[in-house]
Enzyme design. Structure first.
Site, short mmCIF file in Angstrom:
data_model
loop_
_atom_site.label_atom_id
_atom_site.label_comp_id
_atom_site.label_asym_id
_atom_site.label_seq_id
_atom_site.Cartn_x
_atom_site.Cartn_y
_atom_site.Cartn_z
N HIS A 221 0.74 -1.17 -0.05
CA HIS A 221 -0.06 -0.03 0.01
C HIS A 221 0.79 1.33 -0.01
O HIS A 221 0.56 1.99 -0.98
CB HIS A 221 -1.17 0.09 1.29
CG HIS A 221 -2.04 1.09 0.69
ND1 HIS A 221 -2.85 0.92 -0.30
CD2 HIS A 221 -2.10 2.36 1.19
CE1 HIS A 221 -3.57 2.21 -0.34
NE2 HIS A 221 -3.35 2.80 0.50
N TYR A 225 1.67 5.17 -2.39
CA TYR A 225 1.87 6.51 -2.16
C TYR A 225 3.19 7.06 -2.63
O TYR A 225 3.54 8.20 -2.90
CB TYR A 225 1.61 6.78 -0.60
CG TYR A 225 0.51 6.60 -0.19
CD1 TYR A 225 -0.56 7.78 -0.45
CD2 TYR A 225 -0.39 5.73 0.21
CE1 TYR A 225 -1.80 8.01 -0.18
CE2 TYR A 225 -1.70 5.76 0.39
CZ TYR A 225 -2.28 6.71 0.20
OH TYR A 225 -3.72 6.73 0.55
N HIS A 372 -10.19 0.89 -10.77
CA HIS A 372 -9.51 1.77 -9.86
C HIS A 372 -8.16 2.07 -10.15
O HIS A 372 -7.93 3.38 -10.00
CB HIS A 372 -9.84 1.23 -8.53
CG HIS A 372 -8.94 2.04 -7.26
ND1 HIS A 372 -9.53 3.24 -6.87
CD2 HIS A 372 -8.06 1.79 -6.67
CE1 HIS A 372 -8.72 3.58 -5.95
NE2 HIS A 372 -7.63 2.71 -5.74
N PHE A 373 -7.11 1.07 -9.91
CA PHE A 373 -5.91 1.84 -9.99
C PHE A 373 -5.40 1.92 -11.48
O PHE A 373 -4.41 2.49 -11.66
CB PHE A 373 -4.96 0.76 -9.35
CG PHE A 373 -4.86 -0.74 -10.09
CD1 PHE A 373 -4.09 -0.91 -11.13
CD2 PHE A 373 -5.35 -1.73 -9.27
CE1 PHE A 373 -4.22 -2.14 -11.72
CE2 PHE A 373 -5.21 -3.06 -9.72
CZ PHE A 373 -4.56 -3.27 -11.11
N HIS A 374 -6.26 1.79 -12.47
CA HIS A 374 -6.08 2.29 -13.70
C HIS A 374 -6.59 3.99 -13.86
O HIS A 374 -5.74 4.60 -14.52
CB HIS A 374 -6.80 1.72 -14.84
CG HIS A 374 -5.77 0.54 -15.40
ND1 HIS A 374 -5.96 -0.67 -14.73
CD2 HIS A 374 -4.88 0.28 -16.15
CE1 HIS A 374 -4.90 -1.63 -15.30
NE2 HIS A 374 -4.16 -0.95 -16.25
N ARG A 437 -10.90 -9.93 -11.81
CA ARG A 437 -9.84 -9.33 -12.23
C ARG A 437 -8.74 -10.70 -12.48
O ARG A 437 -8.88 -11.65 -12.18
CB ARG A 437 -9.06 -8.26 -11.22
CG ARG A 437 -8.47 -8.94 -10.12
CD ARG A 437 -7.92 -7.97 -9.12
NE ARG A 437 -6.80 -7.52 -9.46
CZ ARG A 437 -5.97 -6.94 -8.57
NH1 ARG A 437 -6.09 -6.90 -7.41
NH2 ARG A 437 -4.84 -6.23 -8.90
N ARG A 438 -7.42 -10.20 -13.26
CA ARG A 438 -6.57 -11.44 -13.63
C ARG A 438 -7.09 -12.29 -14.09
O ARG A 438 -6.52 -13.59 -13.48
CB ARG A 438 -5.81 -11.30 -12.38
CG ARG A 438 -5.16 -10.35 -11.75
CD ARG A 438 -4.55 -10.57 -10.44
NE ARG A 438 -3.55 -9.67 -10.13
CZ ARG A 438 -2.48 -9.78 -9.09
NH1 ARG A 438 -2.54 -10.63 -8.40
NH2 ARG A 438 -1.60 -8.69 -9.09
#
Lengths: 546, 157
Positions: A221, A225, A372-374, A437-438
């Site tokens: 995580h 950041y 989300h992370f894209h 996913r994946r």
């Protein structure tokens, strides 16, 4: 601060990092394009290449290699710009770090291409890759530590020469980012060195799976950041200069970075919410800490829009939103990072949903998370890094950003946003329907629930294709800026603090306190559950299912 | 450190919202028992076939329209295959893995949990609507991961 070019040696160093970063971006993007087509059912991979092999390459090259190399290059350039030419020690560390990371990346990539490490970039045990895959990753991390040491020494030397003065904001932020990175990577270093490498060499038979996952997410995580903070550096310090404004508040910017160092690490359990072996209490405690890390992002949003509004009004804007028109919309150095900021609003909101304890059950391991992370890393962070490249690359090569390349950059940004809107939007939606996913193309035996997903997976491929065109555009621009654009001096924009802002309290620079507090929070959040995991979680032999 | 008045308002609203969110999910979890699946039971991952209840995977009736569903996951299948459950049944799902990490998701429901070798995971779900439900593995487990699925047929009562 004068706008002179960096010392050529420092420039070369930053450029080398950025070059490897962009090569990784290109290779990772090819993998991404192919994945999108496979998943939509329109392509079958030739020559025995596996979908999951591509997925491993995509994750490692983009999430780990592109980001880390670009960030370290940008941080060194920022330090050289604001604290003066790098000291011989800093330069040496940076180059040793660069080569360790490059060799590590090469080893890891070769192992993935040889199909000896199809374990995805999270390499969850007990899937067991070749030990060389883990060794390559170790070299990347160790290399980044050596680079970090160079930055710390550069910072210490400046502090000694300028006693009693707050360090330049950009250098403070670079140091904060590397402190965060080093504390975070300790977790992944422990699991790789003491669990994965001995196990994959066959020195031990079994691995404590839950411990390895916990140590991974202790790192996983704050990793996000580590991607985000350099983007914040650009937003806080670079953007005000580009729009002709001032930094809203130096001390609040520093406080935001300190809060990230404190709260982004003891939160890894929010990636393990649905996991056995961890009690609901410890999960919830880390979820509360996760929510704390939203606060510095709220502060950042306020500071940025305050900068926009104040500078607009100083240029004569009137009315509630008149300042919006005063922003330099046709300047790609502003436009690309600004679109990144806008996308961070839905991106951040999605993150809050993911971390909301039992709400995670609705979206965990579905395509929602990929969507989300894209948005967050692949749009907010990526567009900001592109935005930095438009001036940093020509600044380092003694060239200029021409109006034509600027315009192409604007088109690139628009393409990126459209492509991502389609791809990430479809991922979010179909993820809510339960699509995992994946996962390679499958209709699960034409099950009606799975057939509903197919049209969304086609939209994902359309978005992915547009994104790939945008990748080709950014590569064309960056290569042009590096070798072909007209000679000249491109500015390295560094904002100045607004005259109304308060003096910066030196307490913010007392790293002993902040690192100490960070350790205390980590100890509180992790000690009891980790002891419990070491004592109770069973170990498992390894498997190679690819 | 001085905060601008508007920044104070902004942060107060922001932090207030976060506190509200946490309170809601906290009450739902700790007072109403909606914890995410967090089973603490462990077993030897190499002896799944001889460990109760996983030596006999399948559906067991344990009460009035209440069932225990024991599932063993392994690359790339779930045991048992094709399950039939009457509408309105309350089902306690208990699952473990014989090899790598898997995920157990029942599409269209909130059933979603990680299946880690050496650990048992569990949750309870009531199937209110009849129909065919797809159970899939949603954690990458190897090249056949996309084939790992089975079905639950919820029949009209």
């Amino acid at each position: 601060m004068k706008n002179t070019a960096l010392h050529p040696n420092d420039g070369k160093l930053a450029l080398a990092h950025i070059a490897v970063g962009y090569i990784a971006l290109f290779l990772g993007a090819i993998a991404g394009l192919l994945q999108a087509f496979v998943r939509s059912g329109t392509l079958e991979l030739p020559a025995g290449i596996g979908y999951y092999q591509l997925l491993t390459a995509h994750g490692v090259l983009l999430a780990l290699v592109f980001t880390t190399f670009f960030i370290i290059g940008f941080l060194y350039a920022s330090m050289s710009r604001t604290t003066g030419d790098l000291t011989p020690f800093a330069k040496k560390s940076a180059w040793i770090g660069f080569w360790l990371m490059t060799i590590g990346t090469a080893i890891t990539t070769v192992m993935i291409l040889l199909n000896k490490a199809t374990v995805l970039y999270t390499f969850y045990a007990p899937l067991k890759a070749s030990p060389w895959f883990y060794i390559g990753l170790t070299l990347v991390v160790v290399g980044s530590w050596v680079s970090g040491a160079g930055m710390f020494s550069q910072y210490a030397v400046w502090k000694k020469k300028n006693e009693g003065k707050p360090s330049p904001l950009l250098s403070f932020m670079a140091v904060a980012t590397m402190i965060l990175w080093i504390i975070a990577t300790l977790g992944v270093a422990v699991t790789v060195l003491f669990q994965f490498i001995p196990w994959s060499f066959g020195l031990v038979d079994k691995i404590n799976v839950l411990l390895s996952r916990t140590l991974f997410w202790y790192f996983g995580h704050p990793l996000v950041y580590f991607w985000l903070l350099p983007a914040y550096m650009c937003w806080y310090v670079i953007i005000p200069k580009i729009i002709g404004g001032k930094i809203f508040s130096d001390s609040l910017a520093r406080l935001a970075f300190v809060l990230f160092v404190l709260f982004s690490i003891p939160v890894g359990f929010h990636h393990q919410i649905l996991e056995s072996g961890i009690t609901p209490f410890w999960k919830f405690l880390q979820i509360v800490l996760t929510f704390m890390v939203i606060v510095p992002s709220l502060m950042t949003a306020f500071a940025l829009f305050a900068t926009f509004e104040i500078s607009g009004r100083e240029k004569g804007a009137s009315g509630l939103f008149g300042w919006v028109k005063k922003l330099p919309w046709t300047d790609v150095r502003f436009f690309a990072p600004f679109m990144g900021m806008l996308v961070f609003i839905p991106g951040g909101a999605g993150g809050i949903i993911n971390a909301s304890n039992q709400m995670n059950q609705v979206v965990h391991n579905t395509l929602w998370v990929t969507g989300h992370f894209h948005l967050t890393v692949a749009t907010t962070v990526a567009l900001t890094f592109f935005g930095i490249s438009y001036w940093l690359v020509p600044h380092l090569t003694g060239r200029t950003l021409t109006p034509r390349l600027n315009k192409l950059g604007i088109i690139q940004t628009v393409f990126w946003c459209i492509g991502m809107f389609l791809m990430s939007g479809a991922m979010h939606t179909v993820g809510l329907f339960g699509a995992p996913r994946r996962t390679a193309y499958t209709t699960y035996g034409d099950h009606p629930q799975a057939l509903e997903w197919m049209s969304y997976q086609t939209i994902m491929a359309v978005g992915g294709a547009i994104l790939f065109v945008a990748i080709l555009m950014i590569l064309y621009i960056v290569i042009n800026l590096a070798v072909a654009a007209p000679k000249g001096t491109e500015e390295f924009p560094v904002g100045e603090v607004h005259e109304d802002a308060e003096k910066t309290p030196l307490l913010l620079e007392n790293w002993k306190i902040w690192i100490g507090l960070s350790v205390v929070l980590i100890v509180i959040a992790y000690t009891v559950p980790v002891i419990d995991i070491i004592e109770n979680a069973p170990s498992s032999p390894g498997f190679k299912f690819w | 450190m001085h905060l601008h008045r508007l920044e104070k308002v902004w942060l107060l609203i922001g932090i207030g919202t976060l506190v509200m969110f946490l309170t809601i999910v906290g009450i739902s979890a700790f007072a109403q028992g909606h914890h995410p699946p967090s089973d603490l039971t462990t077993l030897d991952p190499q002896k799944v076939d001889t460990t109760e209840p996983f030596n006999q995977p399948g559906l067991k009736k344990i009460g009035d329209n209440e069932y225990e569903l024991v599932i063993v996951s392994q690359a790339f299948a779930f045991m048992p295959n094709d399950i039939k459950i009457p509408e309105g049944a309350k089902v306690h799902i208990i699952v473990t893995s014989k090899d790598v990490v898997h995920g157990l998701e029942i599409v269209g429901t909130n059933v979603n949990m990680m299946v880690t070798p050496g650990h048992v995971n569990s949750l309870t779900h009531t199937f209110h609507k009849p129909g065919s439900y797809l159970i899939i593995c949603n954690e990458y487990c190897g090249t056949g991961h996309q084939m790992m699925s089975t079905k639950i047929e919820v029949t009209k009562a």
